[in-house]
Motif scaffolding. Structure first.
Motif: not given
Length: 643
Positions: A610-611, A613-615, A617-618, A632, A636
């Motif tokens: 999750d971390d 993916i968030a990093l 994506t941003a 990304v 997932r």
């Protein structure tokens, strides 16, 4: 008493039974997705024939036998409640299932998707097929049965090459059997955390290979987590283009260093080193002499191997200029030149030679390499660039097959100025260790092509970088200040580490940078006094550096201009909070974390997919080709498969 029905009726019964057996095989093949075989003759008139026999036969025993034959035939034709998958491959007399040895434990557990199958083995009748001669253009190593020839399927296609063709596949309920997975990957244990006071210097060779990322993508897209040994974090990070500052005029590349907090460990920092190579004027590039060394052994006949290889080289041909030259050398049971050096302007001639290649035979890699280098030496001329491009699944099984022996052979040849690049194709018997040994010692790049899009990236978008070197034997050495940094570790580059004394030794081979290439390296460091220090203090130790020194480390880089014997040095200090942490830096951190998760995440604490993916994506930023968005998606998939 009246005599029994004459012999012709008995003959018809036998013939009808034979055709019923063939229709059984046809029906099961249709259920497995195969095109059914149309059976003509008496069986097509089974019902009518049965009625005729019933009317003609008056003997009670004959009537009973005839009725039983018809019943058996109908049972065979009507679909059963349990599916049986029958391979389209047929066998000759010597390959009948009853003549085969018991399957090994590995064969029983193997599944085409890389998992295990607990489905029981199913006995199924097998029709004995007549062998038919292969067409003239096909290697005699590949046999075609009558049914396989009808579908255009080589009877040895499930086994890779003739060495495996004597073993019949095992039938399973849910999947068509495949040959055992024999993949081998080049990797080492994850770099350990080092105490700066004990070992302050880190030395390694740069790496611009990208094969690992494509192999990981191939595994994830097939519903599997990749083998941990297939994950080389530096190749994942270096797969992506980054917009690092360009070098000054007259300098081949420029290092950019950034120091910022670590996303996954509070109390540590990441030292990010980005090196950008210069991109010369494309219009003034030197003529190219390319030798396509193509593996045409039996293991290359799968759709993601030789067929994809042909499509990939078609893309490359579209980028060549009229004064470039191409030659094609193939190797299977033996090596041979199928296209003499030909101007790239003769596109039809080159494509015709390429399209006529077919797979069959064992893998005489040594003979192919020897002939390819011989052809390349004949094509070489002053002011031109000569390359051998090897396309293979890496399964060398004739001649030199040991990576160390291949390393010595290639090392002797690269001094002539002919470099070797390696393109990997297919899965199942991919010998990544051999491919890495070849590319790293041939002053070339190793890439894995799993899709036509990847071929576009490697052979079109990055053609200049792959074929035109701007610096050879590039080495990096970082010395950390023990007064400022308590611990450090290099993320990735496990197979590229060098001894400290190798840095100043110009005889030690190292990596090469092509035109326009960028290289990224990342260290995780723990400042003195941080709560994140993992190693306890020693009773007997002394820091030689003054505590007030501001530098946290010192960066050095050595390189050679192509053709030069002596290296040149670039060096600069590393300072706290140096550089700007933009999208490129952030995204490389996300990929480095992703790679560490795939290798077990020993140093990541509670940091999760999750971390990552968030990093990522941003930090996607400008993503014109969608590479970062694809990453990304892969994160997932890995997250789901890891649960």
């Amino acid at each position: 008493m009246t005599a029994a029905t004459p012999a012709p009726d008995a003959s018809r019964r036998v013939e009808n039974l034979d055709m019923a057996q063939k229709n059984f095989a046809c029906a099961q093949g249709s259920r497995a997705g195969m095109r059914p075989t149309v059976v003509r003759g008496p069986m097509a008139r089974l019902t009518e024939g049965a009625k005729s026999m019933l009317n003609a036969l008056s003997h009670r025993g004959a009537l009973t036998a005839t009725t039983a034959i018809a019943a058996v035939a109908l049972v065979m034709i009507v679909p059963q409640t349990r599916d049986i998958v029958v391979s389209p491959t047929s066998w000759t007399e010597s390959r009948r299932p009853e003549a085969q040895p018991e399957p090994s434990e590995a064969d029983q557990e193997y599944s085409p998707l890389g998992g295990t199958s607990e489905a029981p083995l199913v006995e199924a009748p097998v029709a004995i097929e007549e062998e038919v001669a292969p067409p003239p253009s096909q290697s005699p190593n590949v046999r075609l049965s009558k049914d396989a020839a009808r579908f255009g399927i080589a009877s040895d296609s499930l086994y890779g090459n003739e060495a495996r063709s004597s073993v019949a596949p095992t039938f399973r309920d849910d999947s068509v059997a495949s040959s055992p997975n024999t993949e081998a990957f080049a990797n080492s244990d994850v770099n350990p955390l080092k105490v700066t006071a004990d070992d302050p210097v880190s030395t390694f060779s740069i790496d611009v290979d990208t094969a690992s990322y494509s192999i990981i993508r191939s595994s994830l897209m097939n519903g599997q987590l990749p083998p941990e040994d297939a994950v080389r974090v530096e190749e994942m990070v270096n797969y992506f283009p980054y917009n690092y500052p360009a070098p000054a005029e007259g300098v081949p590349f420029r290092p950019t260093i950034t120091v910022s907090p670590t996303p996954w460990n509070e109390g540590t920092q990441l030292v990010h080193i980005g090196i950008q190579g210069v991109l010369p004027e494309i219009d003034s590039r030197s003529p190219l002499n390319l030798v396509f060394l193509i593996d045409t052994s039996g293991s290359m006949q799968d759709a993601d191997k030789l067929p994809l290889l042909k499509q990939s080289f078609r893309l490359l041909l579209s980028e060549l200029r009229p004064d470039d030259q191409v030659s094609i050398v193939t190797y299977a049971g033996s090596a041979g030149q199928v296209l003499e050096p030909t101007d790239a302007s003769e596109r039809t001639k080159i494509l015709t030679a390429l399209e006529q290649l077919e797979a069959g035979g064992s893998t005489a890699g040594q003979a192919g390499l020897q002939q390819a280098y011989q052809v390349a030496e004949g094509m070489a001329a002053d002011g031109e660039v000569t390359r051998v491009i090897l396309a293979t699944d890496g399964d060398f099984n004739v001649g030199l097959s040991d990576p160390d022996a291949l390393k010595d052979f290639i090392s002797r040849k690269r001094d002539s100025g002919t470099f070797l690049s390696v393109l990997g194709f297919g899965r199942g018997n991919l010998d990544d260790a051999t491919m890495q040994a070849l590319a790293q010692n041939g002053n070339g790049q190793a890439a894995y092509v799993d899709t036509l899009s990847e071929a576009q990236k490697v052979l079109v978008d990055q053609l200049t970088g792959a074929l035109f070197p701007i610096a050879n034997d590039v080495k990096i050495q970082v010395e950390f200040n023990p007064a400022q940094i308590a611990e450090y570790r290099l993320i990735g580059y496990e197979t590229r580490t060098l001894r400290r004394e190798d840095f100043s030794n110009d005889k030690v081979d190292a990596g090469d940078i092509g035109a326009g290439h960028s290289v990224t390296a990342i260290y995780e460091v723990t400042p003195v006094g941080s709560d994140a220090i993992r190693n306890g203090p020693l009773r007997y130790s002394a820091n030689q550096a003054p505590e007030e020194a501001e530098e946290i480390g010192f960066f050095k880089l050595r390189y050679k201009i192509p053709g030069a014997d002596q290296s040149q040095l670039i060096e600069q200090p590393i300072l706290p909070d140096q550089g700007v942490r933009g999208d490129d830096v952030e995204f490389s951190y996300a990929i480095a974390g992703f790679g560490q998760l795939l290798r077990g995440g020993a140093y990541l604490g509670n940091w999760s997919y999750d971390d990552a993916i968030a990093l990522a994506t941003a930090a996607k930023g400008d993503d014109p080709f969608g590479y970062r968005a694809e990453a990304v998606t892969l994160m997932r998939l890995a997250q789901t498969l890891s649960r």
